[in-house]
Write a protein that holds these residues in place. Structure first.
Motif, PDB file in Angstrom:
ATOM      1  N   ASN A  14      27.366 -37.361  14.020  1.00 46.05           N
ATOM      2  CA  ASN A  14      26.625 -38.470  13.427  1.00 46.05           C
ATOM      3  C   ASN A  14      25.194 -38.489  13.960  1.00 46.05           C
ATOM      4  O   ASN A  14      24.231 -38.620  13.194  1.00 46.05           O
ATOM      5  N   GLU A  68      30.292 -47.049   5.394  1.00 48.39           N
ATOM      6  CA  GLU A  68      31.716 -46.733   5.231  1.00 48.39           C
ATOM      7  C   GLU A  68      32.125 -46.779   3.776  1.00 48.39           C
ATOM      8  O   GLU A  68      31.604 -47.424   2.962  1.00 48.39           O
ATOM      9  N   GLN A  86      24.643 -45.318  11.967  1.00 47.98           N
ATOM     10  CA  GLN A  86      26.017 -45.234  11.474  1.00 47.98           C
ATOM     11  C   GLN A  86      25.971 -45.100   9.960  1.00 47.98           C
ATOM     12  O   GLN A  86      25.328 -45.894   9.284  1.00 47.98           O
ATOM     13  N   GLN A  87      26.650 -44.096   9.450  1.00 54.17           N
ATOM     14  CA  GLN A  87      26.725 -43.924   8.007  1.00 54.17           C
ATOM     15  C   GLN A  87      27.514 -45.078   7.389  1.00 54.17           C
ATOM     16  O   GLN A  87      28.442 -45.577   7.996  1.00 54.17           O
ATOM     17  N   GLU A 136      29.865 -36.738   6.467  1.00 53.65           N
ATOM     18  CA  GLU A 136      30.001 -38.082   5.904  1.00 53.65           C
ATOM     19  C   GLU A 136      31.460 -38.415   5.620  1.00 53.65           C
ATOM     20  O   GLU A 136      31.915 -39.528   5.889  1.00 53.65           O
ATOM     21  N   LYS A 137      32.198 -37.455   5.082  1.00 53.67           N
ATOM     22  CA  LYS A 137      33.616 -37.669   4.771  1.00 53.67           C
ATOM     23  C   LYS A 137      34.400 -38.015   6.040  1.00 53.67           C
ATOM     24  O   LYS A 137      35.221 -38.934   6.041  1.00 53.67           O
ATOM     25  N   PHE A 147      22.400 -37.585  11.302  1.00 52.66           N
ATOM     26  CA  PHE A 147      21.809 -38.797  10.721  1.00 52.66           C
ATOM     27  C   PHE A 147      20.936 -39.589  11.681  1.00 52.66           C
ATOM     28  O   PHE A 147      20.496 -40.672  11.351  1.00 52.66           O
ATOM     29  N   THR A 166      37.596 -29.737   4.718  1.00 49.56           N
ATOM     30  CA  THR A 166      36.187 -29.526   5.038  1.00 49.56           C
ATOM     31  C   THR A 166      35.961 -28.132   5.601  1.00 49.56           C
ATOM     32  O   THR A 166      36.904 -27.404   5.894  1.00 49.56           O
ATOM     33  N   LEU A 209      33.150 -39.143   8.951  1.00 48.96           N
ATOM     34  CA  LEU A 209      32.627 -40.314   9.659  1.00 48.96           C
ATOM     35  C   LEU A 209      33.307 -41.618   9.237  1.00 48.96           C
ATOM     36  O   LEU A 209      33.286 -42.594   9.975  1.00 48.96           O
ATOM     37  N   ARG A 210      33.948 -41.617   8.080  1.00 45.84           N
ATOM     38  CA  ARG A 210      34.691 -42.818   7.662  1.00 45.84           C
ATOM     39  C   ARG A 210      35.759 -43.196   8.681  1.00 45.84           C
ATOM     40  O   ARG A 210      36.160 -44.344   8.781  1.00 45.84           O
ATOM     41  N   SER A 221      26.484 -31.726   5.553  1.00 48.09           N
ATOM     42  CA  SER A 221      26.289 -33.187   5.495  1.00 48.09           C
ATOM     43  C   SER A 221      27.415 -33.918   4.768  1.00 48.09           C
ATOM     44  O   SER A 221      27.897 -34.947   5.237  1.00 48.09           O
ATOM     45  N   ALA A 222      27.830 -33.411   3.638  1.00 52.86           N
ATOM     46  CA  ALA A 222      28.897 -34.084   2.877  1.00 52.86           C
ATOM     47  C   ALA A 222      30.199 -34.126   3.670  1.00 52.86           C
ATOM     48  O   ALA A 222      30.899 -35.148   3.673  1.00 52.86           O
TER      49      ALA A 222
END
Length: 156
Positions: free
Chosen positions: A144, A156, A153-154, A21-22, A148, A72, A24-25, A17-18
């Motif tokens: 994503n 930003e 959308q995560q 998220e990194k 999620f 990652t 997805l920016r 997950s982390a």
């Protein structure tokens, strides 16, 4: 059986997950850049123009994405195995498989992302291809959705 599958899903969510998220920016930029050229060529100044090799210069956001991706768990040197096992031969194969993947198929995403990130270090055109052919975009959109929820959308 269902309990074991649920447990595997939870382990994958916790482990990745982390990293998702990194990465997805960069999704908004990748979407915007799909089909565009993300490289230009430095040809030197007026005095040396035409006498030097053209040097590819890449968009700084793309270089940041590659640098972050390398940090990652999505980058592995064993990516050729994913391509062989899944008989991936084209960009369309990559996109099709990612769109139909489940969260348990996380190795598919790792293999595809790795191919372009690592090959780009020795053949930078691989980075350009991944952006132009929406390979990175498709990977992040699918991740994503899997991590999620559909359409979420995560931040930003």
């Amino acid at each position: 059986m269902y309990g074991q599958e649920q447990n595997i899903r939870e382990q994958i969510l916790e482990q990745y997950s982390a990293d998702v998220e990194k990465l997805l920016r960069y999704l908004p930029w990748l979407k915007k850049s799909t089909g565009d050229t993300v490289e230009s060529f430095y040809e030197g100044d007026e005095e040396t123009k035409g006498t030097l090799l053209k040097i590819p210069v890449f968009d700084s956001t793309l270089l940041s994405f590659v640098k972050d991706a390398e940090k990652t768990q999505f980058v592995t040197k064993n990516y050729p195995y994913v391509y062989t096992r899944n008989r991936i031969r084209s960009h369309e194969d990559e996109r099709r498989l990612m769109r139909t993947a489940r969260i348990q198929d996380i190795d598919l995403f790792k293999g595809i992302i790795s191919k372009y990130v690592l090959e780009g270090k020795r053949r930078p055109a691989a980075w350009r291809d991944a952006v132009e052919e929406a390979v990175f975009t498709t990977a992040l959109e699918c991740l994503n959705e899997l991590f999620f929820g559909k359409g979420v959308q995560q931040p930003e």
